[in-house]
Design a protein around this motif. Sequence first.
Motif, PDB file in Angstrom:
ATOM      1  N   TYR A  19       0.955  -1.065   0.053  1.00  0.00           N
ATOM      2  CA  TYR A  19      -0.064  -0.148   0.115  1.00  0.00           C
ATOM      3  C   TYR A  19       1.001   1.152  -0.099  1.00  0.00           C
ATOM      4  O   TYR A  19       2.060   1.159   0.590  1.00  0.00           O
ATOM      5  CB  TYR A  19      -0.847  -0.052   1.461  1.00  0.00           C
ATOM      6  CG  TYR A  19      -1.721  -1.392   1.358  1.00  0.00           C
ATOM      7  CD1 TYR A  19      -2.850  -1.490   0.875  1.00  0.00           C
ATOM      8  CD2 TYR A  19      -1.041  -2.312   2.344  1.00  0.00           C
ATOM      9  CE1 TYR A  19      -3.652  -2.770   0.997  1.00  0.00           C
ATOM     10  CE2 TYR A  19      -1.939  -3.489   2.439  1.00  0.00           C
ATOM     11  CZ  TYR A  19      -3.217  -3.774   1.645  1.00  0.00           C
ATOM     12  OH  TYR A  19      -3.751  -4.740   1.728  1.00  0.00           O
ATOM     13  N   TRP A  20       0.474   2.190  -0.571  1.00  0.00           N
ATOM     14  CA  TRP A  20       1.088   3.398  -0.596  1.00  0.00           C
ATOM     15  C   TRP A  20       0.498   4.666  -0.802  1.00  0.00           C
ATOM     16  O   TRP A  20      -0.863   4.701  -1.146  1.00  0.00           O
ATOM     17  CB  TRP A  20       2.245   3.567  -1.969  1.00  0.00           C
ATOM     18  CG  TRP A  20       1.634   3.249  -3.270  1.00  0.00           C
ATOM     19  CD1 TRP A  20       1.389   2.089  -3.998  1.00  0.00           C
ATOM     20  CD2 TRP A  20       0.939   4.245  -4.146  1.00  0.00           C
ATOM     21  NE1 TRP A  20       0.847   2.336  -5.105  1.00  0.00           N
ATOM     22  CE2 TRP A  20       0.551   3.600  -5.124  1.00  0.00           C
ATOM     23  CE3 TRP A  20       1.152   5.638  -3.958  1.00  0.00           C
ATOM     24  CZ2 TRP A  20       0.083   4.533  -6.172  1.00  0.00           C
ATOM     25  CZ3 TRP A  20       0.548   6.538  -5.128  1.00  0.00           C
ATOM     26  CH2 TRP A  20      -0.149   5.844  -6.140  1.00  0.00           C
ATOM     27  N   PHE A  21       1.237   5.862  -0.348  1.00  0.00           N
ATOM     28  CA  PHE A  21       0.728   7.110  -0.328  1.00  0.00           C
ATOM     29  C   PHE A  21       1.460   8.301  -0.578  1.00  0.00           C
ATOM     30  O   PHE A  21       2.855   8.080  -0.248  1.00  0.00           O
ATOM     31  CB  PHE A  21       0.129   7.553   1.264  1.00  0.00           C
ATOM     32  CG  PHE A  21      -0.522   8.692   1.488  1.00  0.00           C
ATOM     33  CD1 PHE A  21      -1.841   8.972   1.001  1.00  0.00           C
ATOM     34  CD2 PHE A  21       0.252  10.024   1.820  1.00  0.00           C
ATOM     35  CE1 PHE A  21      -2.454  10.251   1.487  1.00  0.00           C
ATOM     36  CE2 PHE A  21      -0.307  11.080   2.160  1.00  0.00           C
ATOM     37  CZ  PHE A  21      -1.611  11.301   1.789  1.00  0.00           C
ATOM     38  N   ILE A  22       0.932   9.041  -1.480  1.00  0.00           N
ATOM     39  CA  ILE A  22       1.588  10.378  -2.003  1.00  0.00           C
ATOM     40  C   ILE A  22       0.951  11.612  -1.851  1.00  0.00           C
ATOM     41  O   ILE A  22      -0.381  11.480  -2.325  1.00  0.00           O
ATOM     42  CB  ILE A  22       2.463  10.191  -3.311  1.00  0.00           C
ATOM     43  CG1 ILE A  22       3.493  11.197  -3.641  1.00  0.00           C
ATOM     44  CG2 ILE A  22       1.520   9.641  -4.241  1.00  0.00           C
ATOM     45  CD1 ILE A  22       4.441  10.881  -4.817  1.00  0.00           C
ATOM     46  N   GLU A  23       1.615  12.388  -1.412  1.00  0.00           N
ATOM     47  CA  GLU A  23       0.803  13.798  -1.337  1.00  0.00           C
ATOM     48  C   GLU A  23       1.787  14.937  -1.870  1.00  0.00           C
ATOM     49  O   GLU A  23       2.685  14.828  -1.392  1.00  0.00           O
ATOM     50  CB  GLU A  23       0.174  14.260   0.164  1.00  0.00           C
ATOM     51  CG  GLU A  23      -0.405  15.499   0.370  1.00  0.00           C
ATOM     52  CD  GLU A  23      -1.050  15.702   1.735  1.00  0.00           C
ATOM     53  OE1 GLU A  23      -2.324  16.049   1.676  1.00  0.00           O
ATOM     54  OE2 GLU A  23       0.067  15.629   2.572  1.00  0.00           O
TER      55      GLU A  23
END
Length: 135
Positions: A19-23
Motif C-alpha cells: 500500500y502506498w500514499f503520496i501527497e
Amino acid sequence: MLHWIIPSTSKLSDFIECYWFIEKNTGAGDNFPKLNPDPCAHLIFAPCSEPYSYGYAKQQELGQGSHLLLAHQNTFDLDHSKSFTHLGVKFKVGVPYMMSLTTSEEGQLDVVKQIDTNKLMSVNAAALSEFFCIG
C-alpha cells in the motif's frame, strides 16, 4: 511532499504487494517525474475532481479521480504540476486480470482505467473527499 510505502502482511498479501500514499503540494518537488515500467497494476484512490495524466510517446491517458493503472511497458511522463493526494494499492503481477477489475478487452499494457469508487466498494465521492480532508 509526503509519501510512504507499507508492505502487505495480511491474508491479502497473496494478491497485494504493498500500500502506498503520496501527497504533493504545488511547487514542491519535480513537476514532471517519470514512472518506470512496472509489471504490476496499481489501484489509485483520489478525489473525484483531481486530474491525472500519464503520457508516453504520442499517447496520453487523461482523467479525473480514482483509477487503475495496469501493467505498463513504457516509461510514463507524469504531470505533477498541481497539488494531489493519492492512496494506492500495488497488486502482485496478474491479480487484476483474475478479479473483475478488468475485462479481456482491457487486458492490455499501458492502459489507465477510470474507476467508480461507488461501484467498486460502495464509497461515495463525499466520503472519499472527507477521507482526504478536501473540502
